[in-house]
Design an enzyme around this catalytic site. Structure first.
Site, PDB file in Angstrom:
ATOM      1  N   ARG A  90       0.836  -1.203   0.000  1.00 55.80           N
ATOM      2  CA  ARG A  90       0.000   0.000   0.000  1.00 55.80           C
ATOM      3  C   ARG A  90       0.876   1.260   0.000  1.00 55.80           C
ATOM      4  O   ARG A  90       0.540   2.264  -0.636  1.00 55.80           O
ATOM      5  CB  ARG A  90      -0.918  -0.030   1.228  1.00 55.80           C
ATOM      6  CG  ARG A  90      -2.049   0.974   1.172  1.00 55.80           C
ATOM      7  CD  ARG A  90      -3.207   0.555   2.068  1.00 55.80           C
ATOM      8  NE  ARG A  90      -4.147   1.664   2.178  1.00 55.80           N
ATOM      9  CZ  ARG A  90      -4.314   2.402   3.261  1.00 55.80           C
ATOM     10  NH1 ARG A  90      -3.615   2.153   4.357  1.00 55.80           N
ATOM     11  NH2 ARG A  90      -5.186   3.387   3.267  1.00 55.80           N
ATOM     12  N   HIS A  92       0.512   4.305  -2.677  1.00 53.70           N
ATOM     13  CA  HIS A  92       0.279   5.679  -2.215  1.00 53.70           C
ATOM     14  C   HIS A  92       1.440   6.591  -2.591  1.00 53.70           C
ATOM     15  O   HIS A  92       1.239   7.788  -2.803  1.00 53.70           O
ATOM     16  CB  HIS A  92       0.045   5.706  -0.703  1.00 53.70           C
ATOM     17  CG  HIS A  92      -1.347   5.323  -0.306  1.00 53.70           C
ATOM     18  ND1 HIS A  92      -2.135   6.105   0.509  1.00 53.70           N
ATOM     19  CD2 HIS A  92      -2.101   4.237  -0.624  1.00 53.70           C
ATOM     20  CE1 HIS A  92      -3.312   5.514   0.680  1.00 53.70           C
ATOM     21  NE2 HIS A  92      -3.311   4.378   0.011  1.00 53.70           N
ATOM     22  N   ASN A 135      -3.470   9.417   4.242  1.00 52.86           N
ATOM     23  CA  ASN A 135      -2.307   8.553   4.460  1.00 52.86           C
ATOM     24  C   ASN A 135      -2.120   8.129   5.914  1.00 52.86           C
ATOM     25  O   ASN A 135      -1.224   7.326   6.216  1.00 52.86           O
ATOM     26  CB  ASN A 135      -1.025   9.251   3.970  1.00 52.86           C
ATOM     27  CG  ASN A 135      -0.841   9.143   2.465  1.00 52.86           C
ATOM     28  OD1 ASN A 135      -1.342   8.214   1.836  1.00 52.86           O
ATOM     29  ND2 ASN A 135      -0.145  10.099   1.882  1.00 52.86           N
ATOM     30  N   HIS A 177      -6.090  -6.023  -3.113  1.00 55.69           N
ATOM     31  CA  HIS A 177      -7.007  -6.136  -1.970  1.00 55.69           C
ATOM     32  C   HIS A 177      -7.261  -7.595  -1.591  1.00 55.69           C
ATOM     33  O   HIS A 177      -8.085  -7.871  -0.727  1.00 55.69           O
ATOM     34  CB  HIS A 177      -8.327  -5.410  -2.256  1.00 55.69           C
ATOM     35  CG  HIS A 177      -8.226  -3.921  -2.118  1.00 55.69           C
ATOM     36  ND1 HIS A 177      -9.246  -3.062  -2.434  1.00 55.69           N
ATOM     37  CD2 HIS A 177      -7.203  -3.122  -1.692  1.00 55.69           C
ATOM     38  CE1 HIS A 177      -8.866  -1.807  -2.210  1.00 55.69           C
ATOM     39  NE2 HIS A 177      -7.620  -1.825  -1.763  1.00 55.69           N
TER      40      HIS A 177
END
Length: 325
Positions: free
Chosen positions: A63, A67, A95, A197
């Site tokens: 992740r 990001h 975040n 995911h």
């Protein structure tokens, strides 16, 4: 004369593109062959040690990479800490849920690389994050792949730069496609990256609108909705974490897509990949074919790793990933 003009125009276009286009041309898998030849094994050993301490290493690192790349490009700007004069990317509300173990994975891998005299301050934090991401995918049962290297670390990191750059859990297909297309990623790439995911967890506030609406979101499997209501009562502790994949939460596989077919996508932005007829065929195909998903995921990750790469004067190699030089 016409041909000469064509050649001149073409060479001007090429020159302009080299100056202005996103720079992925400099990236290559053997970038560190003569600089730090064992960088991949050094990073992998450090990541494996961290993985043995906590599984959160896997979704946390994956992740973090996403990001990072979606805000100002893959330049490790998300790792920079805020100072008295600057609120950095990592402290933007979008975040704050990034797991500390993801940051720690990169910091430990950087320390391991810098412990080798030949490699000290020669490998960027951005490249270490890209390598660590590949390694956590492999450690959790996913495919291995070659990582293109040669990124520099970014020179700025601001909280405001994050606004509007990351997908929201409520997005529909048009919103998802539009955001991913802004980084040169197709709908197929977007669906493949959503397959990440298959790992990780979320907090209840990211999907409570689906289970407490009246009626309950009709695209949600009824039994699954009931289960989520039990795990996420209305006044739930905001720190409670729910697995993104209720079936195989610690394995990188194609079960995420099988879950979508059954109405078990946790976010609106997950389930829409099945309910929207434009992306449903891709979901159905990957639900049945793990190898096809793996290949599409590798392609999408490679394209993602080329987003907004910094080279030349636009970056440097940070001595400490969390602090500008």
């Amino acid at each position: 004369m016409g041909r000469f003009h064509l050649i001149l125009v073409w060479s001007l276009c090429v020159s302009l593109c080299l100056l202005l286009c996103p720079t992925s041309a400099q990236l290559k898998t053997n970038y560190y062959a003569n600089i730090c030849p064992n960088v991949e094994s050094i990073v992998k050993d450090a990541v494996t040690k961290k993985f043995q301490q906590t599984f959160v290493t896997v979704p946390g690192t994956l992740r973090l990479f996403f990001h990072d790349c979606f805000v100002e490009g893959c330049d490790a700007s998300v790792i920079v800490a805020s100072t008295a004069n600057n609120k950095a990317e990592k402290d933007n509300p979008d975040n704050l849920s990034l797991a500390g173990d993801g940051f720690d994975t990169v910091i430990k891998a950087k320390a391991a690389v810098d412990a080798v005299p030949q490699c000290k301050n020669k490998v960027s934090c951005a490249d270490i994050l890209a390598l660590a991401t590949r390694d956590v995918i492999g450690l959790s049962g996913g495919p291995s792949y070659s990582v293109e290297l040669g990124r520099l670390d970014g020179l700025s990191s601001t909280s405001t730069s994050v606004n509007g750059k990351l997908p929201k859990s409520t997005f529909n297909l048009n919103q998802l496609n539009s955001l991913f297309a802004s980084h040169g990623l197709s709908q197929v790439d977007m669906v493949a990256l959503s397959g990440a995911h298959t790992l990780g967890f979320s907090h209840c506030n990211q999907f409570s609108n689906r289970i407490y609406s009246n009626p309950v979101d009709p695209t949600l499997n009824k039994a699954y909705a009931t289960q989520l209501q039990q795990m996420c009562p209305k006044n739930v502790d905001p720190d409670i974490a729910i697995n993104m994949d209720p079936t195989t939460p610690r394995t990188f596989d194609n079960v995420y897509f099988q879950n979508l077919v059954e109405g078990k996508g946790l976010f609106t932005s997950d389930q829409v990949l099945f309910t929207d007829s434009r992306s449903q065929p891709t979901v159905r195909r990957w639900a049945k074919n793990k190898a096809a998903f793996n290949q599409a995921f590798i392609t999408a990750m490679t394209k993602l790793g080329r987003v907004g790469v910094k080279t030349g004067k636009n970056g440097n190699i940070r001595r400490d990933c969390s602090v500008f030089n």
